[in-house]
Write an enzyme that holds these catalytic residues in place. Structure first.
Site, PDB file in Angstrom:
ATOM      1  N   SER A 126       0.958  -1.166   0.007  1.00 29.04           N
ATOM      2  CA  SER A 126       0.145   0.011   0.031  1.00 29.04           C
ATOM      3  C   SER A 126       0.821   1.345   0.126  1.00 29.04           C
ATOM      4  CB  SER A 126      -0.733  -0.059   1.314  1.00 29.04           C
ATOM      5  OG  SER A 126      -1.447   1.223   1.394  1.00 29.04           O
ATOM      6  N   TYR A 151      -1.948  -1.779  10.954  1.00 29.88           N
ATOM      7  CA  TYR A 151      -2.441  -2.077   9.603  1.00 29.88           C
ATOM      8  C   TYR A 151      -0.817  -1.601   8.773  1.00 29.88           C
ATOM      9  CZ  TYR A 151      -3.759  -1.884   4.686  1.00 29.88           C
ATOM     10  OH  TYR A 151      -3.925  -2.096   3.307  1.00 29.88           O
ATOM     11  N   LYS A 155       2.054  -4.077   6.386  1.00 27.85           N
ATOM     12  CA  LYS A 155       2.615  -3.779   5.177  1.00 27.85           C
ATOM     13  C   LYS A 155       3.927  -3.554   4.992  1.00 27.85           C
ATOM     14  CE  LYS A 155      -1.499  -4.488   3.569  1.00 27.85           C
ATOM     15  NZ  LYS A 155      -1.964  -5.944   2.911  1.00 27.85           N
TER      16      LYS A 155
END
Ligand code: NAD
Ligand code: UD1
Length: 339
Positions: A126, A151, A155
């Site tokens: 992302s 979150y 990544k």
């Protein structure tokens, strides 16, 4: 036909990628635990492509089940790993769940790839790894910044796991750093299905236009941007899906220059919140009720991709317009409400 495993393949981006893979002539096998998707998606994929992908309901958090799955499917030639949880706010509330669901699952999948000689992995990363970069548009060489949420951290950690694994194993991986995916397949057979109140802009817009939400809140008009609202790089989900096919083919054809590579996947154009609203109203003829409210904590001012690496190296470019993406999102919203 080469067999490609798509984890999380019933989800939003996964389902559109399965369509693109099948159109490109691949056999797909989907695993998904249905934690954020529905079995109905299989029917949508089959209606678009005339092929029903193989599906196994599997929770990748359970290592023994992952081991058993790969024993039965050791002829897989490539893996596209979408399965993960993706709600930023929820990750702050439940960090351990996010680390388990986003990190353990990746490790188990990679362990079995190594064990069965599956060498080609595409990973869903992302643009969140860049935070608010100092220069725009963002190139892949921009430094990553301390993650603002568990979150985002998953990544960054996942990319590091891939770098370390590719360094020593017979494995090639590409991380695709997605900007903001929007829209749906033009058939409206598949699309985005947010659970509860949408956090993302476009589903909130379509639900407001459909009368499910009273009014859209624009989170701040006092940013340092031309119209004061935040800027993002919104990419049609089918353009994003097609980027996975070309990235996978780069690995299958041994054309990658490094064992681990990463690419920005965006349009290269930044659009403000007000511009998205205007494009939606113009493209659909709907009037949107909205008002400006305070900034949302954690939002960065402006983020958009430099896509020249993907353009040159992958030979891929986003082709679809913002209007097309918004029209497809609106068509999908209406279909979901009427079915
Ligand atoms: P999604 O929630 O629609 O799809 C994820 C799918 O994975 C769901 O079908 C879910 O049921 C499945 N899944 C989750 N945990 C699983 C598990 N333990 N075992 C098996 N299946 C599991 O999300 P999406 O928008 O399609 O995102 C796909 C990937 O792209 C995710 O890794 C996400 O973090 C990443 N990503 C998404 C965006 C975005 O804006 N949508 C942006 C950047 C990166
Ligand atoms: C969010 C996530 C990011 C993730 C990305 C793609 C946060 C803080 N960030 O990014 O980690 O990678 O989604 O899934 O959640 N907006 C409104 N009103 C709304 C909703 C959004 O004005 O009701 C604005 C936001 O302030 C932002 C833009 O619309 O400027 C886009 O928001 P959103 O769709 O949530 O995506 P991101 O914030 O870019």
């Amino acid at each position: 036909m080469k067999k490609i495993l798509v984890t999380g393949g019933l989800g939003y981006i996964g389902s559109h990628t399965v369509v693109a893979l099948q159109k490109a002539g691949y056999e797909t096998i989907i695993v998904d635990n249905l934690s954020n998707s529905s079995l109905n998606v299989l029917g949508g994929i089959a209606r678009i492509t005339n092929v029903s992908p193989t599906f196994e309901r599997l929770d990748l958090r359970y290592k023994a089940e992952v081991v058993d799955f790969f024993k039965r499917h050791s002829d897989i030639e490539g893996v596209i790993h979408f399965a993960a949880s993706k709600a930023v706010g929820e990750s702050v509330e439940k960090p351990l769940y996010y680390y388990e669901n986003n990190i353990h699952t990746l490790v188990y999948v990679l362990q079995e790839c190594v064990a069965h000689g599956i060498e080609n992995i595409i990973f869903s990363s992302s643009c969140t790894v860049y935070g608010q970069p100092e220069t725009l548009p963002i190139t892949e060489t921009a430094p990553t910044q301390a993650a603002a949420s568990p979150y985002g951290n998953t990544k960054q950690i996942s990319e590091e796991i891939l770098i370390d694994t590719c360094a020593v194993e017979n494995m090639n991986a590409i991380s695709l750093r997605y900007f903001n995916p929007i829209g749906a397949h033009k058939s409206a057979e598949i699309g985005e299905l947010p659970i509860g109140v949408p956090q993302n802009l476009v589903p909130y817009i379509t639900q407001t236009a459909a009368g499910i939400r009273e009014k859209l809140s624009v989170f701040g008009d006092d940013y340092d941007t031309p119209d004061g609202s935040c800027i993002r790089d919104y990419i049609h989900v089918m353009d994003l899906a097609e980027a996975h096919v070309v990235a996978l083919e780069r690995l299958l054809d041994n054309k990658n220059e490094e064992k681990y590579e990463m690419f920005n996947v965006g349009t290269g154009r930044g659009s403000s919140v007000f511009e998205v609203i205007e494009a939606f109203e113009k493209g659909t003829g709907e009037n949107l009720d909205y008002s400006v409210v305070d900034r949302r904590p954690g939002d960065v001012t402006a983020v958009y991709a430099d896509t020249s690496k993907a353009n040159k190296v992958l030979g891929w470019k986003a082709r679809r317009t913002m209007e097309e993406a918004l029209a497809s999102a609106w068509k999908w919203e209406q279909k979901v409400r009427n079915s």
